[in-house]
Write a protein that holds these residues in place. Sequence first.
Motif, short mmCIF file in Angstrom:
data_model
loop_
_atom_site.label_atom_id
_atom_site.label_comp_id
_atom_site.label_asym_id
_atom_site.label_seq_id
_atom_site.Cartn_x
_atom_site.Cartn_y
_atom_site.Cartn_z
N GLU A 65 0.33 -0.99 -0.32
CA GLU A 65 0.10 0.16 0.16
C GLU A 65 1.32 1.52 0.01
N ASN A 66 0.55 2.23 -0.79
CA ASN A 66 1.13 3.57 -0.46
C ASN A 66 0.87 4.21 -0.05
N ARG A 67 2.29 4.31 1.61
CA ARG A 67 1.50 5.21 2.40
C ARG A 67 1.64 6.82 2.57
N GLY A 68 2.31 7.14 1.46
CA GLY A 68 2.08 9.17 0.99
C GLY A 68 4.09 8.39 1.37
N PHE A 69 4.46 7.95 1.28
CA PHE A 69 5.81 8.63 2.28
C PHE A 69 7.17 6.83 2.28
N ASP A 70 8.27 6.74 1.74
CA ASP A 70 9.02 6.49 1.42
C ASP A 70 9.75 5.48 2.94
N VAL A 71 9.89 4.11 2.75
CA VAL A 71 10.35 3.74 4.10
C VAL A 71 11.54 3.10 3.95
N LEU A 98 -0.77 11.09 4.48
CA LEU A 98 0.20 10.18 4.96
C LEU A 98 -0.83 8.76 5.62
N LYS A 99 -1.10 8.04 5.22
CA LYS A 99 -1.39 6.95 5.39
C LYS A 99 -1.54 6.57 7.41
N GLU A 100 -2.15 7.01 8.15
CA GLU A 100 -1.92 7.16 8.75
C GLU A 100 -2.63 6.21 9.97
N ASN A 101 -2.70 5.85 11.44
CA ASN A 101 -3.70 4.64 11.83
C ASN A 101 -5.52 5.11 11.48
#
Length: 812
Positions: free
Chosen positions: A451-457, A608-611
């Motif tokens: 899933e695209n969470r909006g940031f790069d891990v 961002l994909k938050e909780n």
Amino acid sequence: MSVADGLRHDLRWSLHLMRRHPGLTASVVVSLGLTIGANTTVFSVLHAFLLRPLAIQDVDRVVRVRENMAAPGQRPDLRSLQGPNYGPWRAQNRVFTDIAAGTWFDAALTGEGRPEHLSAALVSANFFPVLGIKPFLGRSIAPEEDQPGRDQVVLLSYDLWVTRFGAAPGVVGRRVTLNGISHAVIGVMPRGFHHPYQAQIWLPLAYSGASSLGQEYYAPARLKPGIALQRARAEMNDLATRLWQEDPRPNTPRSANLSPMREELVHGLDKLLYLLAAGSAFVLLIACVNVANLLLAQGLQQGREAAVRLALGASRLRVARQVLIHSLLLAALGAALGALFAASSIKPLVALSPASALGEFDIEPRLDLSTLGFTIGAALLVGVVFGLLPALRLSRTSIGGSLQAAGRTLTLRRSGQRLLGALVIAEVALSLMLLVGAGLVLRSFERLQGENRGFDVRDTLSFSVSLPESRFPGLRRQVAFVRPFLDRLRDLPSVVAVGATTTDPLFPGTNATGVAIEGRPATGPTGLETLHHRAITPGYLESLRVPLIAGRLFTDHDDERAPLVAIVSKSMAERYWPGGSAIGKRVKRGRTDSNRPWITVVGVVGSLKENDDWLPYPDAWYLPYTQSTVGSLDGLTFTLRARGSALALAPMVREAARAVDRDQPIYDVMTMEQRLAQRTTPERFSAVLYTSFGVLGLMLAALGIYGVLAFVVDQRLPEIGIRSALGARPGHLRALVLRFALLLTVGGLAVGILGALLLTRLMSSQLYQISPYDPVVLLSALACLGAIALVSCYVPASRAARVDPVRVLRQE
């Protein structure tokens, strides 16, 4: 012959039969060993997490108390018990013996040895009595020590006592330094106890209603004798309503929420574990069908021997008992192998498990008496289940029909073929259902991971630093540590960007705040809009590669002397300023009529994909850490992007922290990829186990299909020899076997797909963005199992095609 002599004779017969058929014996024992072992492992985890009594005394009488901020008829808005409400709720309730309180706390242990970060809990003096927990050494917190200024005492966890203090009995009375303040050790808690918040130490809460504004408490409570949960809920709701009517402010709860403590601790893990237990039971059922098929085929070959024994006076009960003893012996060998398998697999399974809340208690899965009892019981049950059908069939052998076949090769009757075929169909169906379940869980996990969470891990190191008020009083002192630390981190080799945040984007909880939008009336009844809240340093958004959409990012000039500014997420900008620009708009904490200052939006960044447990939308704002209106930072999570391996920078990061403050430990050092893996532990746990079950089910199905077809070909060799002598080509003979296998496989797949469509509905709550009827999974499972079935058919079919008619007819 006595019963004991009969049993000894039956055991010798079983051992003789095993020596005569070593291949079949090995197949049965290995199949049962793997399946009983898998079930034993799953049961050990299930027993430890859900069935074994917790350390909490009479846990069914303990509940967790929460506030519900929603008005009647609205969606529940649950919060932990707020500081100003704890005192009145505790004093005025009539349903609890007492309500305790606890909150999370970061501590740095300094003095002797290396500085060490400890997860700590501040708890009220009645916290352990409410739970019914007594210290292993020393005593609990006294009421007089639970007062501001008199709270310099500490309880140690058993693990910390062993690792840091060498399990010294004289630790009670010793003084330790926590966050620069000396505390007296008054006790050691029982082994495995870390409740709440995975605590390693416990300190007095020192509750004061006047100074607890903005503080939220975890509040366990014990019901009075004779008070049922429903009555307690009703009376606490009445109390909350009365207090709200006396003081109807936005932050006053409208009702109370009580949930059983066991339910709180399990937190949905019971559904996951029961589904996994169902998956392991499916594997065991497949193994039972498979072994029953093999033993039935073996028993059909022993029909003449059974007929002779019956003709010589043996009772049918004795013949059936002999077969059952043989099957029980095989099951016992499988159970022994399964116990060895379970002993080696429990620890890796626990490492994958998501039982973080239950990990606060001594629940380590192990091969204890209960687990071994389950293994023995499973072996007895399995032995009876797969041995019953062959035993009944042999005990009903026709004496005349079998003896008339003397001197000729026995061929399988149509009834026998139908019985074996039905068992193969059942095995294929069960395997398909298990495979579909595994495919759904695996595909769901892939969706979650991708899933695209909006940031790069990638290539990003993360770690945390605690900034307690006792060592860093006020925001200015905290900033005095953070700035030089960030400068040193930026100077490390291969560092691309570095920053820090009060709450990282993979935080499992929710850090939200209420705000007002200038010129826009609030949509909610509280007069506030709820957002994800983050105070960040310059460089944080860059370190995660969060895209800048409009305006600018924070710089070092956005300090305490500069105008107040904020960055908002794209989703927030689109929600509150649709069709226009968010840059230059103003927002404030609290309601419009509050005396807090307005904050100007200077940037818009990607969402961002938050909780999403509480806030199902990604609206967020970011404030400069030097302008945080919270008052203090408490702690920060740092993110450091590097070229190459980010984890290799960890030793240099520790040295940089010690260079700025020699007593400052860092903790939770891991890459963002590891943090994401930790966040998705339940889904990974399910994916690994279900995939293992699916592979095991496939292996058992392949073995079952191969074994039955090999037996059928062996039984039909005379027929095949005659067909070959009459001119049948090898291709026709091969097709004869494949046609039989195809009928069984198609029948099993048809039954299995119907069963899968019915059973996968039960898994819908465990799936992420995927339908329980996903066509890709269903078609893939059908294709995979069909291919395995064809491969299993190849050897028996090839044997039929290569038969020598002369040799077969001579034997006949």
